[in-house]
Motif scaffolding. Sequence first.
Motif, PDB file in Angstrom:
ATOM      1  N   VAL A 381     -22.341   0.556   6.856  1.00 34.19           N
ATOM      2  CA  VAL A 381     -21.638   0.262   6.499  1.00 34.19           C
ATOM      3  C   VAL A 381     -20.671   1.231   6.312  1.00 34.19           C
ATOM      4  CG1 VAL A 381     -23.064  -1.732   5.829  1.00 34.19           C
ATOM      5  CG2 VAL A 381     -22.759   0.911   4.491  1.00 34.19           C
ATOM      6  N   TYR A 382     -19.428   1.209   5.845  1.00 32.32           N
ATOM      7  CA  TYR A 382     -17.628   1.882   6.103  1.00 32.32           C
ATOM      8  C   TYR A 382     -18.138   1.387   4.930  1.00 32.32           C
ATOM      9  CZ  TYR A 382     -14.277   4.318   4.914  1.00 32.32           C
ATOM     10  OH  TYR A 382     -12.969   5.173   4.003  1.00 32.32           O
ATOM     11  N   PHE A 383     -17.668   2.498   3.492  1.00 40.27           N
ATOM     12  CA  PHE A 383     -16.446   2.225   2.198  1.00 40.27           C
ATOM     13  C   PHE A 383     -15.719   3.109   1.764  1.00 40.27           C
ATOM     14  CE2 PHE A 383     -20.603   3.328   1.623  1.00 40.27           C
ATOM     15  CZ  PHE A 383     -20.654   4.366   1.100  1.00 40.27           C
ATOM     16  N   THR A 384     -14.340   3.212   1.037  1.00 40.40           N
ATOM     17  CA  THR A 384     -14.546   4.620   0.445  1.00 40.40           C
ATOM     18  C   THR A 384     -13.709   3.624  -1.170  1.00 40.40           C
ATOM     19  OG1 THR A 384     -11.898   5.317   0.587  1.00 40.40           O
ATOM     20  CG2 THR A 384     -12.205   2.751   1.133  1.00 40.40           C
ATOM     21  N   VAL A 385     -13.849   5.160  -1.427  1.00 41.28           N
ATOM     22  CA  VAL A 385     -13.751   4.852  -3.264  1.00 41.28           C
ATOM     23  C   VAL A 385     -12.504   6.171  -3.486  1.00 41.28           C
ATOM     24  CG1 VAL A 385     -14.731   5.025  -5.727  1.00 41.28           C
ATOM     25  CG2 VAL A 385     -15.844   4.341  -3.468  1.00 41.28           C
ATOM     26  N   SER A 386     -12.091   5.672  -4.360  1.00 41.15           N
ATOM     27  CA  SER A 386     -10.539   6.643  -5.070  1.00 41.15           C
ATOM     28  C   SER A 386     -10.638   6.846  -6.382  1.00 41.15           C
ATOM     29  CB  SER A 386      -8.787   6.393  -4.795  1.00 41.15           C
ATOM     30  OG  SER A 386      -8.902   4.954  -5.137  1.00 41.15           O
ATOM     31  N   ASP A 387     -10.250   7.484  -7.372  1.00 38.28           N
ATOM     32  CA  ASP A 387     -10.718   7.670  -8.793  1.00 38.28           C
ATOM     33  C   ASP A 387      -8.731   8.204  -9.320  1.00 38.28           C
ATOM     34  OD1 ASP A 387     -10.601  10.738  -8.541  1.00 38.28           O
ATOM     35  OD2 ASP A 387     -12.808  10.334  -8.502  1.00 38.28           O
ATOM     36  N   SER A 388      -8.850   8.094 -10.665  1.00 33.83           N
ATOM     37  CA  SER A 388      -7.979   7.889 -11.385  1.00 33.83           C
ATOM     38  C   SER A 388      -7.376  10.348 -11.040  1.00 33.83           C
ATOM     39  CB  SER A 388      -7.978   8.081 -13.379  1.00 33.83           C
ATOM     40  OG  SER A 388      -9.228   8.634 -13.728  1.00 33.83           O
ATOM     41  N   ASN A 389      -8.594  10.846 -10.595  1.00 36.76           N
ATOM     42  CA  ASN A 389      -7.951  11.383 -10.267  1.00 36.76           C
ATOM     43  C   ASN A 389      -6.807  12.371  -9.160  1.00 36.76           C
ATOM     44  OD1 ASN A 389      -9.518  13.150 -12.925  1.00 36.76           O
ATOM     45  ND2 ASN A 389     -11.496  12.955 -10.808  1.00 36.76           N
ATOM     46  N   GLY A 390      -7.212  11.666  -8.877  1.00 37.67           N
ATOM     47  CA  GLY A 390      -5.927  11.353  -7.614  1.00 37.67           C
ATOM     48  C   GLY A 390      -6.950  11.815  -5.640  1.00 37.67           C
ATOM     49  N   GLU A 391      -8.210  12.239  -6.127  1.00 35.97           N
ATOM     50  CA  GLU A 391      -9.887  12.048  -5.659  1.00 35.97           C
ATOM     51  C   GLU A 391     -10.154  10.715  -4.771  1.00 35.97           C
ATOM     52  OE1 GLU A 391     -10.939  16.185  -7.485  1.00 35.97           O
ATOM     53  OE2 GLU A 391     -12.116  14.782  -7.657  1.00 35.97           O
ATOM     54  N   ALA A 392      -9.971  11.220  -3.143  1.00 30.93           N
ATOM     55  CA  ALA A 392     -10.860  10.222  -2.865  1.00 30.93           C
ATOM     56  C   ALA A 392     -12.405  10.367  -1.798  1.00 30.93           C
ATOM     57  CB  ALA A 392     -10.102   9.264  -1.647  1.00 30.93           C
ATOM     58  N   CYS A 393     -12.813   8.950  -1.540  1.00 32.01           N
ATOM     59  CA  CYS A 393     -14.588   9.938  -0.785  1.00 32.01           C
ATOM     60  C   CYS A 393     -14.185   9.180   0.072  1.00 32.01           C
ATOM     61  CB  CYS A 393     -15.349   9.654  -2.183  1.00 32.01           C
ATOM     62  SG  CYS A 393     -17.113  10.002  -0.969  1.00 32.01           S
ATOM     63  N   SER A 394     -14.001   9.338   1.586  1.00 30.54           N
ATOM     64  CA  SER A 394     -14.225   8.138   3.095  1.00 30.54           C
ATOM     65  C   SER A 394     -16.161   8.369   3.321  1.00 30.54           C
ATOM     66  CB  SER A 394     -13.989   9.032   3.368  1.00 30.54           C
ATOM     67  OG  SER A 394     -13.637   7.792   4.953  1.00 30.54           O
ATOM     68  N   PHE A 395     -17.294   7.021   3.020  1.00 25.22           N
ATOM     69  CA  PHE A 395     -18.118   7.098   2.956  1.00 25.22           C
ATOM     70  C   PHE A 395     -18.422   6.463   3.814  1.00 25.22           C
ATOM     71  CE2 PHE A 395     -22.947   7.923   1.310  1.00 25.22           C
ATOM     72  CZ  PHE A 395     -22.412   7.997   0.998  1.00 25.22           C
ATOM     73  N   ILE A 396     -19.554   6.657   5.130  1.00 24.55           N
ATOM     74  CA  ILE A 396     -20.360   5.956   5.647  1.00 24.55           C
ATOM     75  C   ILE A 396     -21.696   5.941   5.999  1.00 24.55           C
ATOM     76  CG2 ILE A 396     -19.952   7.085   7.908  1.00 24.55           C
ATOM     77  CD1 ILE A 396     -19.005   4.186   9.311  1.00 24.55           C
ATOM     78  N   ASN A 397     -22.881   4.883   5.934  1.00 28.25           N
ATOM     79  CA  ASN A 397     -24.017   5.004   5.464  1.00 28.25           C
ATOM     80  C   ASN A 397     -24.894   3.493   6.956  1.00 28.25           C
ATOM     81  OD1 ASN A 397     -26.124   5.989   3.593  1.00 28.25           O
ATOM     82  ND2 ASN A 397     -26.690   4.328   5.015  1.00 28.25           N
ATOM     83  N   SER A 398     -25.146   4.715   7.652  1.00 25.84           N
ATOM     84  CA  SER A 398     -26.059   2.776   8.384  1.00 25.84           C
ATOM     85  C   SER A 398     -27.300   3.491   9.309  1.00 25.84           C
ATOM     86  CB  SER A 398     -24.858   2.643   9.873  1.00 25.84           C
ATOM     87  OG  SER A 398     -25.194   2.332  10.857  1.00 25.84           O
ATOM     88  N   VAL A 399     -27.786   1.918   9.470  1.00 23.40           N
ATOM     89  CA  VAL A 399     -29.303   1.699  10.150  1.00 23.40           C
ATOM     90  C   VAL A 399     -28.840   1.408  12.255  1.00 23.40           C
ATOM     91  CG1 VAL A 399     -30.512   1.313   8.370  1.00 23.40           C
ATOM     92  CG2 VAL A 399     -29.640  -0.136   9.713  1.00 23.40           C
ATOM     93  N   TYR A 400     -27.703   1.735  12.178  1.00 18.62           N
ATOM     94  CA  TYR A 400     -27.757   1.616  13.470  1.00 18.62           C
ATOM     95  C   TYR A 400     -27.024   0.319  13.820  1.00 18.62           C
ATOM     96  CZ  TYR A 400     -25.251   2.566  18.334  1.00 18.62           C
ATOM     97  OH  TYR A 400     -25.034   2.796  19.351  1.00 18.62           O
TER      98      TYR A 400
END
Length: 586
Positions: A381-400
């Motif tokens: 699954v792909y998802f992304t999160v940004s925060d009030s610091n101006g930073e971001a995380c691009s994250f993906i997790n899967s069982v195929y």
Amino acid sequence: MSKEFMKYPSRRSTVYSHKGIVSSTQPLANAIGLKILEKGGNCVDAAVAVSAALVVTEPASTGIGGDCFALYYKLDDKKDPKSGKVLGLNGCGRAAQNVTPQDVWNEHNGGKPMARIPYTSVFSVTVPGAIAGWYDAYKKWGSGNLDFGELLEPAALLADQGFPVSELASRAWRNSVPKLTKQNPNAKANPFIDDNGQGPAEGDFVKNAPVAKCLRLIGKEGKKAFYEGPIAEAIVKTTNARNHKLSLDDFKNHTSTFVDPIKLQFQDHKVWEIPPNGHGLVALLALGIIQELHNSKKIDLKKLEHNSAEYLHILIEACKLGFYDSDEYVTDPSFKDIPIDGLLSSSYLQKRSELISQDKIIDGDTMSHGVPDPKYKSDTVYFTVSDSNGEACSFINSVYEGFGSGILVEEFGFCLQNRGSNFNLTPGNSNCLEGGKRPYHTIIPGMITNSDDSLYASFGNMGGFAQPVCHVQHVLNLTLFGMTPQQSIDSPRFVLNSNNDDDADRGRGADGPVRTPITVVQLEEGIDEEVILKLRSLGHEVQVLKGYSRQTVGRAQIIKNVSKDGTLVYAAGSDFRGDGAAVPFI
């Protein structure tokens, strides 16, 4: 926005926030991510919590028994939006140390050679890397404001107390019931199948007490609980009962790898991907080839019409060339020196671009990978999160595939991935199965920065081999056509697949779009019929995806930094092909 894109009406509005956004495929996971931000967590903390929640709410797509990858846009100075750098994490597991292709041949083909590991074979199971990835990302990149257990407890509560299943998650879940049943005939209790032998319908309330127990154990003791305790023992017991060679040492010796992301300058932006064994390299190769076509004046990027036959033909051929190279160069870098610098050099990309004709398709019978100048050396699954610091995380997790291998670790309520299916079984080839090796991996998070290193966008598009193809399309949609995140996500996409002629399988690389001489172009409905006819006249084998089959193009999430005059503002979109949304933090 150009009127040209009004022909792709958005199903959802672009979401804006000045404090942060969580964008994933499940509403409950989004809510959990917002809770973590509210508690003082940063984008990485929230991403780990969202990943844990998706394990519970969308188990057909992701799970404790899978892998993860992440890109983190980190500011060295929170007051300076141009002080950022992109960091990477490879949370992929490895093959059993003592496994060989012969083990697979003995199990499935009477000892005779075969090209691929079946997707439901126990030998498709590699050591799951997700839990170590979560923990290591939290320890190295997290805010330090929350305990690891605080990140996992909301997901554990969902699993323990129950939750209503969303529409598209239900569909994927129910479609996998035959696999789950066949793979676990002796299971006393399968949390994914009800008493009637079915998966949950939309809105059904489900629980998974074993996975709640598992998450809480990990939350309390960290990654060691998974790789050196009863969870590892349960996995090894499950796989060894099916003749696999996974051992407790394979789990104890597992490590995540913090990596330097690879990048390509495209127009005025830098596009970032995880290096091999991830196949983000395919996206960068394709973008580089497109850039070289523009530089040599064979095309004019600023005059190309979005989703025209000329535009799609160029993208299709560039992506195919990327996949031909991936068959040789996407593998575990511990087993092969990969010349990344050479592959992404202007001279190499220009040479590969010369293989593209605007009048016909690449000859799949003769095409192979290229060889960069030997002077160059390389240090889902792909998802992304940004925060009030101006930073971001691009994250993906899967069982195929759906529920991965479908093999259930009954005591802890999760299924094991089948990432090993992307090894080939041709000894001597780059991506051939070897003990302790990481397989060719399809899950890739993406990131785009501006020329001054400020954040432009955090993005991704799940969907197996569709991912780099869709990355290319989103990069062009955002940077060339000026689409908003939601417009990019809503516009019709194309993906590439092989024609599944097993007799024509080259036995190279992974089970991807160029494993056979014929590559099928799958277009979503909404692209003009005249464009489809033109593509076919050029030699492309084209299929049109309608209805639920559109899931083939995966599900995207995009957060874009649209700050102005020193005020932090994010814009985000979430795929209507999934259940979730982009949700602002306030």
